[in-house]
Scaffold this active site. Structure first.
Site, mmCIF file in Angstrom:
data_model
loop_
_atom_site.group_PDB
_atom_site.id
_atom_site.type_symbol
_atom_site.label_atom_id
_atom_site.label_comp_id
_atom_site.label_asym_id
_atom_site.label_seq_id
_atom_site.Cartn_x
_atom_site.Cartn_y
_atom_site.Cartn_z
ATOM 1 N N LYS A 75 39.805 28.245 49.364
ATOM 2 C CA LYS A 75 39.910 29.689 49.122
ATOM 3 C C LYS A 75 41.138 30.269 49.833
ATOM 4 C CE LYS A 75 35.905 31.467 49.979
ATOM 5 N NZ LYS A 75 34.733 32.129 50.572
ATOM 6 N N LYS A 90 33.279 26.864 58.873
ATOM 7 C CA LYS A 90 32.025 27.598 58.643
ATOM 8 C C LYS A 90 31.060 27.239 59.747
ATOM 9 C CE LYS A 90 30.638 29.907 54.995
ATOM 10 N NZ LYS A 90 31.520 30.867 54.428
ATOM 11 N N ASP A 148 46.758 32.391 49.537
ATOM 12 C CA ASP A 148 47.856 32.408 50.514
ATOM 13 C C ASP A 148 47.495 33.065 51.839
ATOM 14 O OD1 ASP A 148 49.688 31.054 48.891
ATOM 15 O OD2 ASP A 148 50.180 32.898 47.811
ATOM 16 N N SER A 154 39.709 39.899 56.341
ATOM 17 C CA SER A 154 39.600 39.318 57.693
ATOM 18 C C SER A 154 40.983 38.976 58.234
ATOM 19 C CB SER A 154 38.771 38.032 57.654
ATOM 20 O OG SER A 154 37.406 38.316 57.763
ATOM 21 N N LYS A 201 39.149 29.261 59.768
ATOM 22 C CA LYS A 201 38.524 30.567 59.523
ATOM 23 C C LYS A 201 37.316 30.404 58.623
ATOM 24 C CE LYS A 201 38.875 35.099 59.820
ATOM 25 N NZ LYS A 201 37.430 35.123 60.102
ATOM 26 N N HIS A 216 42.631 21.336 59.389
ATOM 27 C CA HIS A 216 43.512 21.892 60.415
ATOM 28 C C HIS A 216 44.964 21.970 59.939
ATOM 29 C CE1 HIS A 216 40.192 20.313 63.189
ATOM 30 N NE2 HIS A 216 40.145 21.622 63.223
ATOM 31 N N HIS A 217 45.176 21.914 58.621
ATOM 32 C CA HIS A 217 46.566 21.948 58.153
ATOM 33 C C HIS A 217 47.215 23.293 58.475
ATOM 34 C CE1 HIS A 217 44.797 24.170 54.850
ATOM 35 N NE2 HIS A 217 46.001 24.494 54.429
#
Ligand code: GLU
Length: 471
Positions: A94, A106, A99, A362, A70, A64-65
């Site tokens: 990833k 997931k 960036d 995305s 995603k 959660h940084h």
């Protein structure tokens, strides 16, 4: 012994290996590595024949940084909590590497999608989404799913529709999921993005003359022979775009066998054949090899595993002939197999970098959804008018008349142009960063995977320290 480790532990082996080259405190490294939260739930669905069945689903939010988290949702019989946590972790690294300002997540449901009708899959997906909503594991600023193995645009449309039905007054609800169909607030190029990113990435890799010389290959992607494991969305698009860059795709393997032609396979013909016959078996213009495992061992310059994790292992790595391994799948090479391939002098381009094209586009889709406007909509016509005025000024000043072909280059950027150039830029920059880290350390121990991890770890550590989250 390491081969029997869980997938998440294997991912952490790569993390630990790279972390030893950094000077971050152990506690911080532990916080980066651990999976922040994960959720397992079961739910019933009614089959078309009236039977009731219980399914198992998961969603893991690794880090959660950065928010939202995603990552894709996969439908496969192999789905379990460990796999989902491992894949969520790979998403974290990833995103950091390229960036993209997201944490990793997931999800998945344990099922074989071929055993369910479309209406059953729709009921399953809607129910799964409902579970995510109830548990606060979905939302434009919370956690944003996307396609993955065994899911695609249809599932994303059902997720979107279920979410929006449950939160009708949320202006940004359309950004709750990416990979949606274009006419359902999706973005041009998302479907092709992972495969296109693989092609951009490998093109960049092959442009480094010294690296190519070290592995006995010519500079440039042109003429390189390629074998691909998996002919789903990622495998097909990687093949298609590499072929467009004049690479020669000599082999494609699927679950039921391998097609091989040293002179090259026509990708679109193979795709049509496989849609018509539901198999690539006996494709007319190639040799057919029954054993799918042999697809990884073909004579070629570049091997692209584009299916599932743990495909290149201690057992088959010694027989792999490719000089470049381009990981389009997540986690296809085990830690031990990596060492074996490295000892053989192969160049391994890691998943955290090479398959980042999907989440990159995305991100563009999420931005488009939040801004409620298609990229290029406002500026395209203006750009076109300005460029045309410039051409006319040049014509007037020089007397030269531009040809129609020359005029063609003068067009305002539309969504496809912007998405593809943004993706290309992302893949090029990320590889340059990896190469810089390798040069900075200057030791063979920091190979491409280690450098990718070091870069991701540094960025996440920096983000934690900046947030001042440690009370
Ligand atoms: N499932 C893809 C991946 O593993 C895409 C994730 C996304 O777009 O969020 O990278």
């Amino acid at each position: 012994m390491s081969e029997s480790l869980s997938f998440f532990k294997k991912v952490n082996q790569n993390f630990d290996y790279a972390a030893q080259f950094t000077d971050h405190p152990t506690g911080l490294l532990d916080q980066i590595k651990i999976c922040n939260s994960s959720c397992h739930f079961t739910f019933p669905i009614k089959r078309d024949n009236g039977d009731i069945e219980t399914l198992h689903g998961w969603r893991a939010e690794h880090s959660h940084h950065q928010l939202p988290t995603k990552g894709g949702i996969r439908y496969s019989t192999l789905v379990n909590e460990d796999e989902i946590m491992a894949l969520a972790a790979l998403m974290t690294y990833k995103c950091a590497l390229v960036d993209i300002p997201f944490g990793g997540a997931k999800g998945g449901i344990q099922l074989d999608r071929n055993e369910y009708s479309d209406t059953e899959l729709e009921r399953i997906t809607r129910r799964y989404t409902y579970e995510l909503i109830q548990k606060n594991y979905i939302g434009p600023g919370i956690d944003v799913p996307a396609p993955d193995f065994g899911t695609g645009e249809d599932e994303m449309a059902w997720i979107f529709d279920t979410y929006i039905t449950m939160s009708p007054d949320k202006l940004d609800a359309i950004a709750c999921v990416t990979g949606k169909p274009i006419n359902q607030n999706g973005i041009e190029g998302r479907k092709e993005a992972t495969g296109r990113g693989v092609a951009f990435g490998l093109e960049e890799v092959c442009n480094y003359a010294d690296d190519m010389k070290n592995i006995g290959l010519e500079t440039g992607i042109q003429g390189k022979t390629v074998a691909i494991q998996g002919f789903g969305n990622v495998g097909y698009h990687a093949a298609k775009f590499l072929f467009e860059k004049d690479a020669i795709v000599v082999g494609i393997s699927e679950i039921d066998g391998v097609v091989y032609n040293p002179k090259g396979i026509d990708i679109d013909k193979l795709s049509d054949y496989s849609k018509e016959n539901a198999t690539i078996r006996n494709f007319p213009d190639a040799i057919y090899i029954e054993n799918p495992n042999e697809g990884l061992e073909l004579e070629c310059d570049i091997l692209i595993p584009a299916a599932l994790e743990n495909q290149i292992t201690e057992e088959n790595a010694p027989r792999i002939k490719a000089r470049i391994i381009g990981e389009a799948a997540n986690g296809p090479t085990t830690f031990k197999a990596h060492s074996i391939l490295k000892e053989k002098g192969a160049l391994i381009i890691p998943d955290t970098y090479l398959n980042a094209g999907g989440v990159t586009v995305s991100y563009f889709e999420w931005l488009r959804n939040l801004s409620h406007v298609r990229f290029g909509r406002i500026g395209k016509r203006f750009e076109e008018t300005t460029y045309n005025a410039m051409l006319r000024a040049v014509e007037n000043a020089t007397g030269y008349q531009f040809t129609d072909t020359e005029r063609m280059i003068v067009h305002g950027a539309d969504e496809t142009d912007l998405v593809n150039s943004g993706l290309q830029d992302t893949m090029i920059n990320a590889y340059q960063e990896i190469r810089e880290i390798q040069l900075q350390y200057g030791i063979p121990e920091v190979d491409c995977r280690a450098a990718a991890f070091i870069n991701a770890i540094d960025k996440i550590a920096h983000s934690y320290l900046q947030l001042g989250i440690f009370p």
